[in-house]
Motif scaffolding. Structure first.
Motif, PDB file in Angstrom:
ATOM      1  N   UNK B  34      54.190   7.769  47.338  1.00 26.30           N
ATOM      2  CA  UNK B  34      54.181   8.159  48.737  1.00 26.30           C
ATOM      3  C   UNK B  34      53.103   7.416  49.509  1.00 26.30           C
ATOM      4  N   UNK B  35      51.970   7.214  48.859  1.00 25.71           N
ATOM      5  CA  UNK B  35      50.829   6.609  49.555  1.00 25.71           C
ATOM      6  C   UNK B  35      50.854   5.094  49.436  1.00 25.71           C
ATOM      7  N   UNK B  36      51.065   4.617  48.223  1.00 22.91           N
ATOM      8  CA  UNK B  36      50.873   3.182  47.972  1.00 22.91           C
ATOM      9  C   UNK B  36      52.179   2.416  47.776  1.00 22.91           C
ATOM     10  N   UNK B  37      53.312   3.084  47.860  1.00 23.66           N
ATOM     11  CA  UNK B  37      54.601   2.441  47.580  1.00 23.66           C
ATOM     12  C   UNK B  37      54.597   1.779  46.203  1.00 23.66           C
ATOM     13  N   UNK B  38      55.130   0.567  46.130  1.00 25.05           N
ATOM     14  CA  UNK B  38      55.268  -0.069  44.823  1.00 25.05           C
ATOM     15  C   UNK B  38      53.940  -0.424  44.166  1.00 25.05           C
ATOM     16  N   UNK B  39      52.881  -0.468  44.959  1.00 24.65           N
ATOM     17  CA  UNK B  39      51.604  -0.890  44.404  1.00 24.65           C
ATOM     18  C   UNK B  39      50.809   0.287  43.840  1.00 24.65           C
ATOM     19  N   UNK B  40      51.465   1.409  43.594  1.00 26.48           N
ATOM     20  CA  UNK B  40      50.769   2.585  43.087  1.00 26.48           C
ATOM     21  C   UNK B  40      49.988   2.353  41.816  1.00 26.48           C
ATOM     22  N   UNK B  41      50.452   1.378  41.025  1.00 23.01           N
ATOM     23  CA  UNK B  41      49.761   1.116  39.753  1.00 23.01           C
ATOM     24  C   UNK B  41      48.321   0.685  39.971  1.00 23.01           C
ATOM     25  N   UNK B  42      48.061   0.021  41.129  1.00 18.56           N
ATOM     26  CA  UNK B  42      46.683  -0.407  41.413  1.00 18.56           C
ATOM     27  C   UNK B  42      45.805   0.828  41.544  1.00 18.56           C
ATOM     28  N   UNK B  43      46.330   1.834  42.276  1.00 15.76           N
ATOM     29  CA  UNK B  43      45.555   3.055  42.475  1.00 15.76           C
ATOM     30  C   UNK B  43      45.321   3.766  41.149  1.00 15.76           C
ATOM     31  N   UNK B  44      46.319   3.718  40.257  1.00 11.26           N
ATOM     32  CA  UNK B  44      46.137   4.396  38.969  1.00 11.26           C
ATOM     33  C   UNK B  44      45.007   3.743  38.190  1.00 11.26           C
ATOM     34  N   UNK B  45      44.973   2.403  38.179  1.00 10.47           N
ATOM     35  CA  UNK B  45      43.916   1.708  37.448  1.00 10.47           C
ATOM     36  C   UNK B  45      42.558   1.979  38.105  1.00 10.47           C
ATOM     37  N   UNK B  46      42.527   1.859  39.462  1.00  7.72           N
ATOM     38  CA  UNK B  46      41.250   2.080  40.146  1.00  7.72           C
ATOM     39  C   UNK B  46      40.779   3.523  39.977  1.00  7.72           C
ATOM     40  N   UNK B  47      41.730   4.463  40.019  1.00 10.13           N
ATOM     41  CA  UNK B  47      41.361   5.866  39.815  1.00 10.13           C
ATOM     42  C   UNK B  47      40.757   6.085  38.439  1.00 10.13           C
ATOM     43  N   UNK B  48      41.329   5.430  37.436  1.00  8.32           N
ATOM     44  CA  UNK B  48      40.783   5.520  36.077  1.00  8.32           C
ATOM     45  C   UNK B  48      39.381   4.953  36.044  1.00  8.32           C
ATOM     46  N   UNK B  49      39.186   3.808  36.713  1.00  7.95           N
ATOM     47  CA  UNK B  49      37.846   3.198  36.743  1.00  7.95           C
ATOM     48  C   UNK B  49      36.855   4.101  37.474  1.00  7.95           C
ATOM     49  N   UNK B  50      37.360   4.795  38.519  1.00  7.12           N
ATOM     50  CA  UNK B  50      36.471   5.640  39.313  1.00  7.12           C
ATOM     51  C   UNK B  50      35.912   6.796  38.494  1.00  7.12           C
ATOM     52  N   UNK B  51      36.613   7.226  37.457  1.00  8.19           N
ATOM     53  CA  UNK B  51      36.090   8.339  36.663  1.00  8.19           C
ATOM     54  C   UNK B  51      34.968   7.880  35.738  1.00  8.19           C
ATOM     55  N   UNK B  52      34.934   6.577  35.430  1.00 11.21           N
ATOM     56  CA  UNK B  52      33.990   6.109  34.411  1.00 11.21           C
ATOM     57  C   UNK B  52      32.516   6.412  34.746  1.00 11.21           C
TER      58      UNK B  52
END
Lengths: 374, 363
Positions: B34-52
């Motif tokens: 809904x937010x990132x369209x097809x590029x949602x995978x970028x947010x998933x990776x960045x979100x994972x990095x953000x937890x580190x």
């Protein structure tokens, strides 16, 4: 004392538990096909005429083949989903839709986009309906299709379903599931569904209905459908006839591929549809001197088949562009995926741009084999 | 600490993965699309990095106070009274998170498996079952996580293999087009799919090999990211972007798109649901346990297990407050987010800063 208490509790755990949602398999009616029509009876106010077909489980037993193999119930309802509730007043068991195979939509209903939107929305929402249910459009009434008596398979739903799955022979129709249609409609606003034509004692499955904006806008014939399938890249097998020295030559496509290429020049959008087919020779004239085993003959036939495909497909595409304005070949989808910059510009008025596209068809036909004789 | 009550590195990884993956995985693909369209995978990776960074802070704290859990040394760091307030917020967070998880669990089960069973019954039985593991110690919880991890791994692989024949990989395109402005919102959404890893605030105190604990925690987050990515790619290529956005729980709906050759098994969502129940169990068990531990540190008791059962009615009441599923995903989700910001970000950072300052003073 404590021991007895434990025993009682243990027994309670065994005997008092049960399945809350228990539903025995023989207490269900497995609907195999549903037909949805527009109600044309002026005396009744409701909009939909819904037909349910389900097998007579009792007749499947051995030795009882003289019984009616299937039951058919029709009801008139305000929404397609009211129908099954209404039928509870006429049936002893609840209808069960989990194994429904086919939905047949009547021609008249498909001309009312609002009703189709309601119906499709309900189908997508209901967790009990499989998204892989096949959608078929009846040229005429869905009820007439479902009430045909079929010979091999006793229940129309199963019969239709095996017809739809039988894609290896010819591409006279292309099976479309509910989820395929929904995806197409959301991406390009246009979709196709196989057409069935009810006849007296049988029904025919051929061609396709063109659906645009949830509305039926036209029909494609058998031959057109297989060419469109070829251009969409999902043709499995079909036969194309041409001639060589006044003799009909049949060429069987055993493998068809299609690549689309979009490029801009002078503000015009050009689309190249590159078709590649492989196949073999089905028939030619049997005579002493005929010889299909030489290069010259094969090249000529290849060229004629190529010209035929290009000419016929261009004609169909012209019709799609000018008459229906329907992007069945998913050119818009292709642009949105591979040329996103271009798509951003044309997305808003794709309907005006699509008829002006410069579409060229290039076919590459190969005859790989000529059968067992020379 | 006795040797047999320790958590091995493999178990620590498993614990992080299983508590991370819960109900979020069902809705994540569509909410990120809904937010990132097809590029949602970028947010998933960045979100994972953000937890580190926060995983690192938690590890740093555990290193400074080795062998003790967060809810104990916190009293020492910021003072008893202040930390009581902290603990109360943590308790609230765990209860709201539990209610959120169990409510969505109930809704999914009701939609797909048991349409006639009242949702109260589904929620109550699930809470009872998880309270059993919540009464155990961290060792048994990590063992359970280790067992269930393998089930998750196998079912993910089966899920991928089954969906391969019907995948349309062109649906992933255009994969690199996104608006820079959407990234913060995307990361925000993804970040809360990783909640649950704060279980390491407790687990790190019992870890066997504390030197490689940080590495194990990072690996745990990495595998979670990987599973989220696979789920996102498969749901996207199966549904296409438009249909994906319409689905509430694409990861389950996708099982209804899949056909096995020979079509003698249909509607595979039942099988997927069975594994998913285990996954939710592995999320809720640790949360129950943490709730009990926080309560026991609030009341200074030695054992936590008698606090677990009284949690059930409270959690159940909270979980039944939202009137509809859409309210669960708007209001309750918001509450979880605000509390999670405190529990994962603010709480540990305050503790780290205060303890670093104290240490400097002493030196």
């Amino acid at each position: 004392m404590k021991k007895y208490l434990i025993i009682i509790i243990a027994l309670m755990a065994v005997f008092l538990t049960g399945c809350w949602d228990v539903m025995e398999i023989n207490e269900r009616i497995f609907v195999t096909a549903v037909g949805v029509d527009l109600n044309e009876d002026p005396n009744i106010e409701n909009d939909y005429l819904i037909t349910y077909v389900y097998p007579n489980i009792a007749s499947i037993k051995k030795g009882e083949s003289q019984k009616e193999a299937k039951f058919m119930k029709s009801t008139v309802a305000k929404t397609p989903f009211d129908g099954s509730r209404q039928l509870t007043t006429r049936l002893d068991k609840p209808l069960f839709f989990r194994h429904m195979k086919v939905i047949v939509i009547g021609e008249e209903l498909l001309k009312e986009p609002d009703k189709i939107k309601e119906f499709f929305d309900g189908l997508g929402r209901d967790p009990r309906i499989n998204r892989k249910v096949e959608i078929v459009v009846a040229q005429g009434k869905a009820k007439d299709v479902l009430s045909t008596k079929t010979e091999q398979e006793l229940v129309v739903g199963g019969y239709l379903n095996s017809m739809l799955r039988n894609k290896k022979v010819a591409s006279r129709f292309t099976a479309q599931t509910f989820s395929d249609i929904m995806k197409d409609l959301q991406v390009s606003n246009v979709s196709m569904a196989p057409r069935t034509v009810p006849k007296k004692d049988e029904f025919k499955l051929s061609g396709a209905a063109i659906i645009k904006d949830y509305k039926l806008i036209g029909w494609l014939g058998e031959y057109e459908n297989s060419l469109v399938a070829l251009a969409k890249g999902n043709l499995t097998s079909d036969i194309i006839d041409t001639y060589y020295k006044d003799t009909v030559v049949s060429y069987v496509i055993s493998n068809g591929m299609c690549k689309k290429d979009v490029y801009l020049d002078n503000e015009n959008i050009n689309v190249d549809i590159n078709i590649f087919t492989e196949g073999y020779l089905q028939e030619y004239k049997y005579e002493g001197d005929t010889n299909a085993f030489n290069q010259e003959f094969l090249k000529t036939v290849e060229k004629r088949v190529k010209n035929k495909i290009e000419k016929d497909l261009e004609k169909i595409i012209g019709e799609l562009q000018n008459k229906y304005n329907a992007d069945i070949l998913c050119i818009g989808e292709h642009i949105s995926k591979f040329e996103p910059d271009l798509w951003k510009k044309v997305e808003g008025d794709w309907d005006e741009i699509f008829p002006t596209l410069n579409i060229n068809v290039h076919a590459d036909v190969k005859i790989r084999r000529t059968g067992l004789t020379k | 600490m006795e040797e047999h009550s320790k958590v091995s590195n493999g178990q620590l990884k498993a614990l992080i993965i299983t508590t991370n993956i819960g109900v979020g995985i069902l809705s994540l693909p569509s909410s990120i699309a809904d937010i990132m369209n097809n590029a949602g995978w970028i947010a998933i990776i960045l979100g994972g990095l953000a937890t580190l960074p926060f995983v690192y802070i938690m590890n740093k704290l555990a290193e400074m106070y080795r062998g003790r859990i967060f809810y104990e040394y916190g009293k020492e760091v910021v003072g008893n009274m202040l930390f009581k307030i902290f603990s109360t917020i943590y308790l609230l967070y765990f209860m709201v998170l539990l209610s959120f998880v169990v409510r969505i669990f109930g809704e999914v089960i009701k939609a797909y498996l048991l349409p006639n069973t009242p949702i109260e019954v589904i929620i109550f039985t699930m809470l009872l079952a998880t309270s059993y593991i919540g009464r155990g110690d961290i060792k048994s919880i990590s063992r359970m996580a280790f067992l269930i991890l393998h089930i998750i791994a196998i079912s993910t692989i089966i899920f991928v293999i089954l969906s391969l024949p019907t995948l349309d990989l062109t649906n992933l395109l255009p994969a690199f087009r996104f608006n820079i402005k959407d990234i913060p919102e995307g990361i925000g959404t993804v970040f809360f799919s990783y909640v649950g890893f704060e279980i390491i605030l407790i687990a790190l105190a019992y870890v066997e090999d504390s030197k490689s604990a940080l590495k194990s925690s990072f690996i745990g987050i990495f595998y979670t990211t990987l599973i989220y990515l696979v789920t996102f790619f498969i749901t996207l290529s199966q549904f296409g972007i438009h249909e994906l956005k319409k689905q509430i729980w694409p990861s389950i709906s996708i099982m209804r798109e899949i056909e096995l050759p020979g079509f003698f098994i249909e509607n595979l969502d039942g099988i997927m649901m069975a594994t998913w129940v285990l996954i939710v169990f592995a999320t809720m068990g640790p949360l129950m346990y943490t709730g009990g531990v926080v309560l026991s540190s609030l009341f200074n008791t030695r054992k936590h297990n008698f606090f677990v059962l009284p949690l059930i009615p409270i959690v159940m009441i909270i979980s039944l407050i939202p009137e509809s599923l859409s309210q669960v995903y708007s209001t309750m989700d918001m509450m979880v987010r605000y509390l999670a910001i405190f529990a994962i970000i603010i709480g540990p950072i305050i503790l780290l800063i205060v303890s670093l300052l104290k240490r400097r003073k002493r030196a």
